[in-house]
Enzyme design. Structure first.
Site, PDB file in Angstrom:
ATOM      1  N   ASN A  35      -6.805  -3.785  -4.528  1.00 53.56           N
ATOM      2  CA  ASN A  35      -8.081  -3.242  -5.003  1.00 53.56           C
ATOM      3  C   ASN A  35      -7.904  -1.938  -5.781  1.00 53.56           C
ATOM      4  O   ASN A  35      -8.681  -1.635  -6.690  1.00 53.56           O
ATOM      5  CB  ASN A  35      -9.050  -3.034  -3.844  1.00 53.56           C
ATOM      6  CG  ASN A  35      -8.468  -2.177  -2.732  1.00 53.56           C
ATOM      7  OD1 ASN A  35      -7.404  -2.485  -2.189  1.00 53.56           O
ATOM      8  ND2 ASN A  35      -9.147  -1.110  -2.366  1.00 53.56           N
ATOM      9  N   HIS A  77      -3.491  -4.110   2.349  1.00 51.98           N
ATOM     10  CA  HIS A  77      -4.889  -3.666   2.402  1.00 51.98           C
ATOM     11  C   HIS A  77      -5.229  -2.853   3.653  1.00 51.98           C
ATOM     12  O   HIS A  77      -5.737  -1.739   3.557  1.00 51.98           O
ATOM     13  CB  HIS A  77      -5.816  -4.876   2.284  1.00 51.98           C
ATOM     14  CG  HIS A  77      -7.202  -4.544   1.809  1.00 51.98           C
ATOM     15  ND1 HIS A  77      -7.456  -3.598   0.846  1.00 51.98           N
ATOM     16  CD2 HIS A  77      -8.411  -5.057   2.159  1.00 51.98           C
ATOM     17  CE1 HIS A  77      -8.765  -3.543   0.620  1.00 51.98           C
ATOM     18  NE2 HIS A  77      -9.371  -4.410   1.392  1.00 51.98           N
ATOM     19  N   VAL A  78      -4.971  -3.407   4.832  1.00 47.72           N
ATOM     20  CA  VAL A  78      -5.208  -2.681   6.076  1.00 47.72           C
ATOM     21  C   VAL A  78      -4.010  -1.782   6.329  1.00 47.72           C
ATOM     22  O   VAL A  78      -2.871  -2.245   6.371  1.00 47.72           O
ATOM     23  CB  VAL A  78      -5.414  -3.645   7.256  1.00 47.72           C
ATOM     24  CG1 VAL A  78      -5.557  -2.861   8.562  1.00 47.72           C
ATOM     25  CG2 VAL A  78      -6.648  -4.504   7.029  1.00 47.72           C
ATOM     26  N   HIS A  79      -4.266  -0.487   6.535  1.00 47.08           N
ATOM     27  CA  HIS A  79      -3.173   0.477   6.644  1.00 47.08           C
ATOM     28  C   HIS A  79      -2.625   0.528   8.063  1.00 47.08           C
ATOM     29  O   HIS A  79      -2.722   1.527   8.769  1.00 47.08           O
ATOM     30  CB  HIS A  79      -3.656   1.858   6.190  1.00 47.08           C
ATOM     31  CG  HIS A  79      -4.067   1.877   4.761  1.00 47.08           C
ATOM     32  ND1 HIS A  79      -4.724   2.937   4.178  1.00 47.08           N
ATOM     33  CD2 HIS A  79      -3.914   0.954   3.760  1.00 47.08           C
ATOM     34  CE1 HIS A  79      -4.963   2.665   2.906  1.00 47.08           C
ATOM     35  NE2 HIS A  79      -4.479   1.475   2.635  1.00 47.08           N
ATOM     36  N   ASP A 128       0.828  -1.209   0.000  1.00 45.37           N
ATOM     37  CA  ASP A 128       0.000   0.000   0.000  1.00 45.37           C
ATOM     38  C   ASP A 128       0.864   1.261   0.000  1.00 45.37           C
ATOM     39  O   ASP A 128       0.788   2.088   0.906  1.00 45.37           O
ATOM     40  CB  ASP A 128      -0.948  -0.015   1.204  1.00 45.37           C
ATOM     41  CG  ASP A 128      -1.904  -1.186   1.165  1.00 45.37           C
ATOM     42  OD1 ASP A 128      -3.101  -0.956   0.974  1.00 45.37           O
ATOM     43  OD2 ASP A 128      -1.455  -2.348   1.317  1.00 45.37           O
ATOM     44  N   ASP A 186      -1.600  -2.740  -4.034  1.00 46.30           N
ATOM     45  CA  ASP A 186      -1.863  -1.307  -3.937  1.00 46.30           C
ATOM     46  C   ASP A 186      -0.570  -0.527  -4.140  1.00 46.30           C
ATOM     47  O   ASP A 186       0.093  -0.105  -3.190  1.00 46.30           O
ATOM     48  CB  ASP A 186      -2.531  -0.935  -2.610  1.00 46.30           C
ATOM     49  CG  ASP A 186      -4.030  -1.210  -2.636  1.00 46.30           C
ATOM     50  OD1 ASP A 186      -4.540  -1.663  -3.682  1.00 46.30           O
ATOM     51  OD2 ASP A 186      -4.695  -0.975  -1.615  1.00 46.30           O
ATOM     52  N   HIS A 240     -11.678  -2.970   6.960  1.00 48.92           N
ATOM     53  CA  HIS A 240     -11.748  -4.077   6.000  1.00 48.92           C
ATOM     54  C   HIS A 240     -12.197  -5.392   6.621  1.00 48.92           C
ATOM     55  O   HIS A 240     -11.689  -6.459   6.264  1.00 48.92           O
ATOM     56  CB  HIS A 240     -10.402  -4.243   5.292  1.00 48.92           C
ATOM     57  CG  HIS A 240     -10.013  -3.066   4.456  1.00 48.92           C
ATOM     58  ND1 HIS A 240     -10.758  -2.631   3.385  1.00 48.92           N
ATOM     59  CD2 HIS A 240      -8.962  -2.204   4.548  1.00 48.92           C
ATOM     60  CE1 HIS A 240     -10.181  -1.569   2.844  1.00 48.92           C
ATOM     61  NE2 HIS A 240      -9.099  -1.287   3.532  1.00 48.92           N
TER      62      HIS A 240
END
Length: 429
Positions: free
Chosen positions: A209, A332-334, A149, A176, A303
């Site tokens: 995503n 995905h999870v920041h 990310d 990401d 999420h």
């Protein structure tokens, strides 16, 4: 044109199917990086490299105009003396009839010697711009930098600066990349931002995503920019899609899975994964690791309940467990979170260690809310930007460390010694 892009951006944000927003504090400003030599249509920019098979490297770069008759790379082990050369292919893409990419050039070079510095030039042998990279070693230890990310913010720049100071062999990115969110010029900024690092060490990535970039009625094809710009060695692993593949780095076999393509039992990805796992030789690659974007285990409030996590876990977790995968990285999870060895939501000494590391930089900020009380299987969690350092010391032991860069200073906050499941006779099947 700027006004047009502004209106398009508003429409895209409304229409985006796969981009979810959370109330995350502390984002930093997005960076915009313009071409460094707009007057030269053959000037190579956005240079990055990736592994191809055992002893080859893919060199990717973008030029304003096509290279006639084809893109080429010269390379050698001595600066300005190039003993090898190779030719490649070039392509481009349109997006919404507003944006057209530059020429995306790709050349595969090799065979290459392990643990060796190579100097190379893209496009024109007589160009003054020289790049260099070092190939991974053919023996332990092997060093992997890991961060997901990323985006194109000042946090991203901070993370990349910290990674560049650590002498790693390969960079792993669990999805990401640019956070273009359909605004294609951001992909160009991302390529320019990562070039100093990605041109020196191979980047092995999977999609997230934010790479989907499909718009109902307007743009029907998913992953257009990602597949064109970040081609991975999927054919070499028997995959039919750039969205999932595998590769080896000496004693480590990496499986890069696609969270946003079909993963149900019987799908092409599922059947490919089954076959890939059957072919793994744990004597040659005693370490087995997997990378996804949407985490299968996650105690952050962000999420939760997404099918890319819940359904993919239900479909594929047993495959990885029976294969004795050692570690599963996700993004995905920041935030950062490390789990114990788990299987089906419980501690299992023969299950993988799950590590969520979607904390590279992004423009949305951090996911700071966690479920309370903390489940026993979650051993360390913190909502900060940073990166991971994995040193595979030998066939049985590896050291994992997470570095936080909240204050622009890389500080060790979590570390653990890992023992390969191959070394635990009670886990042998």
């Amino acid at each position: 044109m700027v006004k047009v892009w502004g209106l398009v951006a508003i429409v895209l944000i409304v229409l985006a199917e796969n981009v979810l927003s959370y109330d995350r504090p502390g984002p930093r400003q997005n960076i915009v990086i313009h071409p460094s030599n707009e007057d030269d249509p053959m000037f190579p920019e956005q240079v990055h490299i990736s592994l191809v098979g055992q002893d080859k490297m893919r060199i990717s770069w973008i030029t304003k105009h096509p290279i006639i008759p084809f893109p080429s790379v010269v390379y050698g082990t001595v600066s300005r003396k190039y003993e090898g050369s190779a030719n490649g292919t070039s392509s481009s893409y349109h997006y919404l009839l507003i944006y057209r990419s530059g020429q995306i050039n790709e050349v595969v070079i090799g065979p290459l010697k392990p643990n060796t510095v190579y100097y190379y030039k893209c496009g024109r042998p007589h160009s003054t711009q020289e790049f260099s990279f070092r190939t991974p070693p053919s023996q332990f230890p092997i060093k992997f930098a890991v961060s997901g990310d990323l985006g194109t913010t000042e946090w991203t720049r901070s993370t990349l600066e910290h990674i560049s100071k650590w002498d790693h062999d390969v960079f792993i990115l669990p999805g990401d990349l640019s956070y273009a969110n359909m605004f294609q010029p951001t992909w160009d900024t991302f390529g320019r931002l990562v070039q100093p690092l990605a041109s020196q060490r191979p980047w092995m990535v999977t999609q997230g995503n934010h790479e989907v970039e499909k718009i109902p009625l307007l743009h029907h094809t998913s992953f257009t920019a990602y597949n064109k710009r970040w081609r991975m060695p999927f054919e070499e692993s028997g995959s039919t899609s750039n969205l999932y593949y595998s590769f080896n780095v000496y004693g480590v076999h990496f499986i890069m899975l696609g969270s946003y393509t079909d993963f149900k039992a019987g799908s092409e990805q599922y059947l490919w994964l089954e076959n890939d796992l059957k072919k793994v030789d744990r004597k040659a690659t005693p370490w087995l690791m997997a990378v996804v974007h949407a985490p299968w285990y996650n105690t952050n409030e962000a999420h939760q309940g997404e099918k890319e996590s819940v359904d993919m876990k239900a479909s594929m977790e047993t495959l990885l467990y029976k294969a004795r995968v050692d570690v599963v990285f996700a993004g995905h999870v920041h935030a950062y979170e490390r789990f114990n060895r788990v299987y089906q939501d419980k501690f299992d000494k023969c299950g993988p260690v799950y590590i969520n590391i979607g904390d590279g930089g992004n423009s949305e900020g951090l996911a700071t809310e966690y479920k309370d009380p903390k489940p026993e299987i979650s051993l360390f969690r913190e909502a900060s930007f940073g990166h991971g350092q994995l040193v595979v010391e030998n066939a049985t032991h590896a050291h994992w460390e997470w570095q936080r860069n909240d204050d622009d200073v890389s500080v060790k906050k979590d570390s653990i010694w890992l023992t390969s499941l191959l070394a635990d006779s009670s886990c042998h099947i």
